[in-house]
Design an enzyme around this catalytic site. Structure first.
Site, PDB file in Angstrom:
ATOM      1  N   GLY A   1     -25.209  56.045 -31.018  1.00  0.00           N
ATOM      2  CA  GLY A   1     -25.182  54.608 -30.766  1.00  0.00           C
ATOM      3  C   GLY A   1     -25.669  53.811 -31.958  1.00  0.00           C
ATOM      4  CG  ASP A   2     -28.253  52.549 -35.015  1.00  0.00           C
ATOM      5  OD1 ASP A   2     -27.972  52.205 -36.169  1.00  0.00           O
ATOM      6  OD2 ASP A   2     -28.999  51.891 -34.273  1.00  0.00           O
ATOM      7  CG  ASP A   3     -26.419  52.890 -39.432  1.00  0.00           C
ATOM      8  OD1 ASP A   3     -25.812  51.948 -38.863  1.00  0.00           O
ATOM      9  OD2 ASP A   3     -27.382  52.707 -40.202  1.00  0.00           O
TER      10      ASP A   3
ATOM     11  CG  ASN B   1     -33.299  53.164 -34.873  1.00  0.00           C
ATOM     12  OD1 ASN B   1     -32.617  53.443 -35.864  1.00  0.00           O
ATOM     13  ND2 ASN B   1     -34.483  52.626 -34.968  1.00  0.00           N
TER      14      ASN B   1
ATOM     15  CG  LEU C   1     -23.682  50.880 -35.481  1.00  0.00           C
ATOM     16  CD1 LEU C   1     -24.908  50.229 -36.092  1.00  0.00           C
ATOM     17  CD2 LEU C   1     -23.065  49.982 -34.418  1.00  0.00           C
TER      18      LEU C   1
END
Ligand SMILES: *[C@@H]1O[C@H](CO)[C@@H](O)[C@H](O)[C@H]1NC(C)=O
Ligand SMILES: *[C@@H]1O[C@H](CO)[C@@H](O)[C@H](O)[C@H]1NC(C)=O
Ligand SMILES: *[C@@H]1O[C@H](CO)[C@@H](O)[C@H](O)[C@H]1NC(C)=O
Ligand SMILES: *[C@@H]1O[C@H](CO)[C@@H](O)[C@H](O)[C@H]1NC(C)=O
Ligand SMILES: *[C@@H]1O[C@H](CO)[C@@H](O)[C@H](O)[C@H]1NC(C)=O
Ligand SMILES: *[C@@H]1O[C@H](CO)[C@@H](O)[C@H](O)[C@H]1NC(C)=O
Ligand SMILES: *[C@@H]1O[C@H](CO)[C@@H](O)[C@H](O)[C@H]1NC(C)=O
Ligand SMILES: *[C@@H]1O[C@H](CO)[C@@H](O)[C@H](O)[C@H]1NC(C)=O
Ligand SMILES: *[C@@H]1O[C@H](CO)[C@@H](O)[C@H](O)[C@H]1NC(C)=O
Ligand SMILES: *[C@@H]1O[C@H](CO)[C@@H](O)[C@H](O)[C@H]1NC(C)=O
Ligand SMILES: *[C@@H]1O[C@H](CO)[C@@H](O)[C@H](O)[C@H]1NC(C)=O
Ligand SMILES: *[C@@H]1O[C@H](CO)[C@@H](O)[C@H](O)[C@H]1NC(C)=O
Length: 422
Positions: free
Chosen positions: A224-226, A202, A248
């Protein structure tokens, strides 16, 4: 009647472009730093924005500023921010959970909200916002949207503005949220949210909401996310010349979270992107047709569409999932929803010229709604291979109407995941 209206419009445009000219700063405020974690530099910063935020220049010298409280510097005009040093946020979780400022979407909140007209924020490639996020990564554990955990920075109500050469490290949560902003560019930006045990969850690179004519150029994001995510009412968005590591990939959504609320994502161009170990090149996620709970972690039943989105000139190393994924299954906090009930439609999507390696056998996994079919998807010019050189050629489809450049090779899996696939 016709003539005066055109004349008025011409004058308005002329006035605007005049205001956008760089001008000699009438006032310069150099922000003093107390140089101690126990002394909050935020009041001095707010004072500098108050004095020089209209037609002036605010200088952060090459030193560390300790930010122990929230900052609201919106409503600026013709203002230059010269960030030569580091802004380091405090880790008093009790304070931030109680005081972080509302962003205006999904009950999200932020540590610093900034905005205004003709704002030039220059970090020269070394000015840094350090969210001191390790404390947050340890604190929230696996909770995704921990209520009131702050974003590092929110650009709210910015128009005709430029953010250039800024570095963000260890953001508390999402790095940069951009809301209610127009004609604003974010260029030469570095984001690295690597914590002690890898890239944190997040910690999106950037998120756009209710914004149009936004440019992202030359970003490097490690997270570690979008990598970058386009959410409700993001239109005319350009993302180009970027490198994304570990996260991602480019996300559209999640969207469709608010029951019966109509939202769109339109006219998106993503071009010349290098992906390193990301899950996808691009993925689209919508909420299901049924509302379960409330935002930030619940919702669903939203209306609208995402259309005219092109992703091209993409180079990938070690993708971890399908290059392109559609998932319409998002529902309350990880529960498994109905993947075919969404009323949010996806149409006119083009992916072309993608080369590189992946560990997934699927070029695409298109898990679309049966209520609003995905319409007209083009995927062409794909050269994706396993590390042993074998060509990857599976295209899994569900409820897709109109495929161009490819044929579906099988049915998509049944079941949901928060990040596409099952
Ligand atoms: C900032 O200061 C540090 C040490 O005080 C120095 O190493 C660094 O080169 C300076 N950076 C710039 C851009 O002046
Ligand atoms: C943290 O913030 C809380 C609430 O604002 C305050 O009462 C407390 O003294 C702070 N703790 C530290 C170590 O500064
Ligand atoms: C939370 O903030 C409010 C207003 O800023 C304050 O009155 C209250 O004491 C704070 N509570 C805690 C637990 O810090
Ligand atoms: C920031 O300050 C402006 C002006 O006072 C106010 O209208 C706005 O609601 C504030 N924003 C937040 C997030 O507190
Ligand atoms: C915030 O959360 C409350 C309670 O969960 C919910 O009723 C409300 O709709 C949410 N607001 C937004 C803007 O998401
Ligand atoms: C990201 O930060 C980590 C930890 O500081 C560092 O080891 C890594 O090299 C950085 N990655 C990039 C691409 O700059
Ligand atoms: C593609 O982006 C990279 C930066 O990631 C840049 O160096 C390169 O010049 C860009 N290529 C084109 C054709 O614009
Ligand atoms: C989002 O866009 C839709 C469609 O253009 C519009 O009806 C709606 O009012 C917008 N919502 C917001 C909050 O701007
Ligand atoms: C999922 O939604 C579709 C479309 O509304 C419906 O036909 C189907 O019965 C639903 N499946 C389940 C398991 O509820
Ligand atoms: C989908 O493509 C077909 C064939 O080119 C075209 O007739 C139709 O209008 C397109 N639909 C949309 C929504 O663009
Ligand atoms: C290459 O790797 C894939 C995925 O691991 C495997 O399915 C395939 O059989 C391998 N091909 C050869 C020729 O070894
Ligand atoms: C898809 O299948 C049709 C019918 O078999 C074939 O004519 C067409 O060339 C195929 N398209 C691609 C891109 O493989």
């Amino acid at each position: 009647m016709y003539f005066p209206r055109v004349l008025l419009q011409f004058l308005a445009v002329a006035g605007l472009s005049q205001a956008a000219q760089p001008r000699e700063s009438s006032t310069v405020c150099t922000v003093p730093a107390a140089g101690s974690t126990s002394i909050d530099d935020a009041p001095a910063i707010l004072e500098a924005f108050r004095k020089c935020g209209h037609g002036g220049k605010i200088i952060f010298t090459n030193t560390t500023y300790h930010i122990n409280s929230v900052m609201n510097t919106t409503g600026l005009q013709d203002c230059e921010v010269d960030l030569q040093g580091t802004l380091l946020w405090s880790t008093n979780i009790t304070y931030w959970l109680n005081n972080s400022l509302p962003v205006g979407y999904q009950n999200q909140s932020t540590a610093w909200v900034i905005g205004g007209k003709n704002l030039h924020f220059n970090g020269h490639g070394y000015g840094t916002l350090n969210g001191n996020g390790q404390t947050w990564y340890d604190f929230v554990g696996s909770v995704s949207n921990y209520p009131r955990r702050p974003h590092a920075m929110t650009v709210s109500g910015a128009t005709d503005s430029i953010f250039d050469g800024v570095r963000f490290v260890r953001s508390q949560m999402w790095t940069l949220s951009i809301i209610h902003s127009q004609r604003t560019s974010f260029t030469n930006i570095y984001v690295n949210n690597t914590g002690e045990s890898g890239t944190a969850h997040n910690t999106d690179g950037a998120d756009t909401i209710y914004s149009s004519d936004i440019t992202f150029r030359n970003w490097e994001v490690v997270n570690g996310d979008d990598s970058i995510s386009l959410k409700a009412n993001s239109t005319d968005i350009l993302i180009e010349d970027c490198t994304f590591h570990n996260g991602l990939g480019v996300a559209i959504g999640s969207i469709g979270q608010y029951k019966d609320v109509y939202e769109t994502v339109e006219r998106v161009l993503v071009k010349n992107i290098t992906y390193d170990n990301t899950l996808h090149v691009a993925y689209i996620k919508t909420w299901t047709g049924e509302q379960v709970g409330y935002p930030p972690n619940g919702g669903g039943g939203g209306l609208g569409y995402a259309s005219h989105m092109t992703f091209e000139d993409l180079s990938a190393t070690a993708l971890r999932g399908p290059a392109f994924a559609i998932s319409q299954c998002t529902t309350f906090s990880g529960a498994s929803g109905n993947c075919t009930s969404s009323k949010f439609q996806l149409l006119d999507i083009v992916l072309k010229d993608i080369a590189g390696t992946s560990s997934s056998g699927e070029v695409a996994s298109l898990q679309c709604s049966a209520v609003e079919l995905c319409e007209n998807i083009t995927i062409a010019g794909v050269d994706l291979r396993f590390s042993n050189g074998t060509q990857i050629d599976d295209y899994l489809c569900g409820n897709v109407d109109g495929t161009f450049g490819f044929n579906c090779t099988g049915e998509v899996c049944v079941g949901s995941s928060a990040t596409g696939g099952c």
